[in-house]
Scaffold this motif. Structure first.
Motif, PDB file in Angstrom:
ATOM      1  N   ASN A  52       0.968  -1.445  -0.135  1.00  0.00           N
ATOM      2  CA  ASN A  52       0.107   0.087  -0.141  1.00  0.00           C
ATOM      3  C   ASN A  52       0.999   0.966   0.232  1.00  0.00           C
ATOM      4  OD1 ASN A  52      -2.617  -0.803  -0.242  1.00  0.00           O
ATOM      5  ND2 ASN A  52      -2.471  -1.584   2.554  1.00  0.00           N
ATOM      6  N   ARG A  53       0.333   2.129  -0.328  1.00  0.00           N
ATOM      7  CA  ARG A  53       0.778   3.507  -0.376  1.00  0.00           C
ATOM      8  C   ARG A  53       2.093   4.111   0.855  1.00  0.00           C
ATOM      9  NH1 ARG A  53      -2.013   8.585  -2.088  1.00  0.00           N
ATOM     10  NH2 ARG A  53      -3.166   7.207  -3.719  1.00  0.00           N
ATOM     11  N   PRO A  64      -3.207  13.084   4.529  1.00  0.00           N
ATOM     12  CA  PRO A  64      -3.088  11.198   5.409  1.00  0.00           C
ATOM     13  C   PRO A  64      -3.153  10.709   3.630  1.00  0.00           C
ATOM     14  CG  PRO A  64      -5.146  12.842   5.109  1.00  0.00           C
ATOM     15  CD  PRO A  64      -4.027  14.124   4.433  1.00  0.00           C
ATOM     16  N   TYR A  65      -3.397   9.384   4.343  1.00  0.00           N
ATOM     17  CA  TYR A  65      -4.006   8.069   3.469  1.00  0.00           C
ATOM     18  C   TYR A  65      -4.768   7.603   3.477  1.00  0.00           C
ATOM     19  CZ  TYR A  65       1.506   7.540   2.997  1.00  0.00           C
ATOM     20  OH  TYR A  65       3.232   8.404   2.378  1.00  0.00           O
ATOM     21  N   THR A  66      -5.947   8.428   3.447  1.00  0.00           N
ATOM     22  CA  THR A  66      -7.360   7.901   3.115  1.00  0.00           C
ATOM     23  C   THR A  66      -7.214   6.641   2.389  1.00  0.00           C
ATOM     24  OG1 THR A  66      -8.572   9.002   0.514  1.00  0.00           O
ATOM     25  CG2 THR A  66      -7.558  10.209   2.098  1.00  0.00           C
ATOM     26  N   VAL A  67      -8.358   5.921   2.952  1.00  0.00           N
ATOM     27  CA  VAL A  67      -8.943   4.479   3.109  1.00  0.00           C
ATOM     28  C   VAL A  67      -9.879   4.751   0.949  1.00  0.00           C
ATOM     29  CG1 VAL A  67     -10.949   2.638   2.803  1.00  0.00           C
ATOM     30  CG2 VAL A  67      -9.499   3.659   4.972  1.00  0.00           C
ATOM     31  N   ARG A 190       0.082   8.903   9.273  1.00  0.00           N
ATOM     32  CA  ARG A 190      -0.897   8.993   7.853  1.00  0.00           C
ATOM     33  C   ARG A 190      -1.939   8.070   7.871  1.00  0.00           C
ATOM     34  NH1 ARG A 190       4.719   9.904   3.983  1.00  0.00           N
ATOM     35  NH2 ARG A 190       5.468  12.455   4.810  1.00  0.00           N
ATOM     36  N   ALA A 191      -1.251   6.906   7.719  1.00  0.00           N
ATOM     37  CA  ALA A 191      -2.711   5.753   7.577  1.00  0.00           C
ATOM     38  C   ALA A 191      -3.683   5.627   8.762  1.00  0.00           C
ATOM     39  CB  ALA A 191      -1.581   3.952   7.673  1.00  0.00           C
ATOM     40  N   PHE A 198     -12.341   7.593   7.653  1.00  0.00           N
ATOM     41  CA  PHE A 198     -13.123   6.146   7.107  1.00  0.00           C
ATOM     42  C   PHE A 198     -14.627   6.036   7.592  1.00  0.00           C
ATOM     43  CE2 PHE A 198     -14.140   1.291   6.550  1.00  0.00           C
ATOM     44  CZ  PHE A 198     -14.490   1.331   5.664  1.00  0.00           C
ATOM     45  N   ASN A 199     -15.472   5.771   6.539  1.00  0.00           N
ATOM     46  CA  ASN A 199     -17.309   5.449   7.019  1.00  0.00           C
ATOM     47  C   ASN A 199     -17.751   4.836   5.297  1.00  0.00           C
ATOM     48  OD1 ASN A 199     -19.408   5.530   7.960  1.00  0.00           O
ATOM     49  ND2 ASN A 199     -19.478   6.764   7.842  1.00  0.00           N
TER      50      ASN A 199
END
Length: 267
Positions: A52-53, A64-67, A190-191, A198-199
């Motif tokens: 993953n990034r 941030p590393y968004t989902v 960041r993760a 996340f939602n």
């Protein structure tokens, strides 16, 4: 591991075996190589695993590393590899990514296993702050001192009774971590920022492909109530609750648990 351009990011990936494609999505702070112990169980599949990034040898942009972004990364990886659709197995944060992949790119997903994950939103049952602290502190130590990192993190991953009865687990994990490409400590922050936003909960009813929910009933990192929440929104999903298992649910019975998951994936 080769590097491929997936959308606007370079991802490190690898494949193992032959057969129908199975995309494996790893969880928080871990590179795709963390799938290596599971790969022999996926006979009959061409397993595709990747960093993953922010992890391993993939690009590490600012967070941030968004989902959602990571789900698009997974989608773009399949497209770059000329794979129109695949079966998917995501664990922990990887299970969140898998949910968004099903919602954002349903045409690419044939069926999905959601392992030890949560749906996000206000109804999600979060771990206690002490458990989150174990995860964050341990993750940030993995590159420089994996032995200390696992000392801190193991109670969040497996029940204390299991850890006491299986003292060989920690040295195996440490040895594996030392062979993996390094992940910078800032990736954890960041993760985690992406997980916090996340939602998918209110959209889960849109998921039509077959889903299997797998969760340990002793998971303190992602409490098992989250499996019930996902099941409540994806009525057709099959749920497999594993007695005595923590967040690293495969460890309590690697052969039996993988066999049940693989049988479901193949049917």
């Amino acid at each position: 591991m080769p590097i491929i351009k997936a959308g606007n990011i370079n991802l490190s990936y690898a494949t193992y075996g032959e057969g129908e494609p199975l995309l494996l999505i790893m969880g928080f702070g871990m590179p795709g190589a963390a799938w290596l112990p599971s790969l022999p169980f996926f006979a009959g599949f061409k397993s595709i695993y990747f960093d993953n990034r922010g992890t391993g040898l993939s690009d590490k942009p600012e967070g941030p590393y968004t989902v959602e972004d990571m789900a698009d990364d997974a989608s773009n990886l399949l497209e770059a590899l000329d794979i129109p659709s695949a079966k998917v197995f995501g664990v922990s944060m990887g299970g969140m990514i898998a949910q968004e992949l099903m919602l954002r790119h349903p045409e690419q997903v044939i069926k999905t296993v959601l392992g030890c994950t949560m749906p996000g939103g206000p109804n999600t049952r979060m771990a206690g702050p002490d458990v989150i602290e174990m995860l964050m502190t341990g993750s940030k130590l993995m590159t420089t001192d994996p032995e200390k990192g696992f000392d801190i993190m193991l109670p969040a991953l497996m029940p204390p009774e299991f850890n006491a009865a299986q003292p060989e687990i920690k040295p195996m994990l440490v040895a594996g971590a030392k062979m993996m490409p390094p992940t910078p400590p800032e990736t954890a922050d960041r993760a985690m920022a992406g997980i916090a936003s996340f939602n998918a909960y209110d959209r889960l009813e849109q998921i039509k492909c077959p889903v299997m929910i797998v969760h340990g009933d002793q998971d303190v990192l992602v409490p098992p109530e989250n499996a019930e929440l996902i099941k409540g929104k994806i009525a057709h999903a099959e749920m497999y609750l594993i007695p005595g298992a923590g967040h690293a649910f495969q460890s309590v019975d690697p052969v039996g648990i993988h066999q049940r998951i693989v049988t479901w994936l193949k049917n």
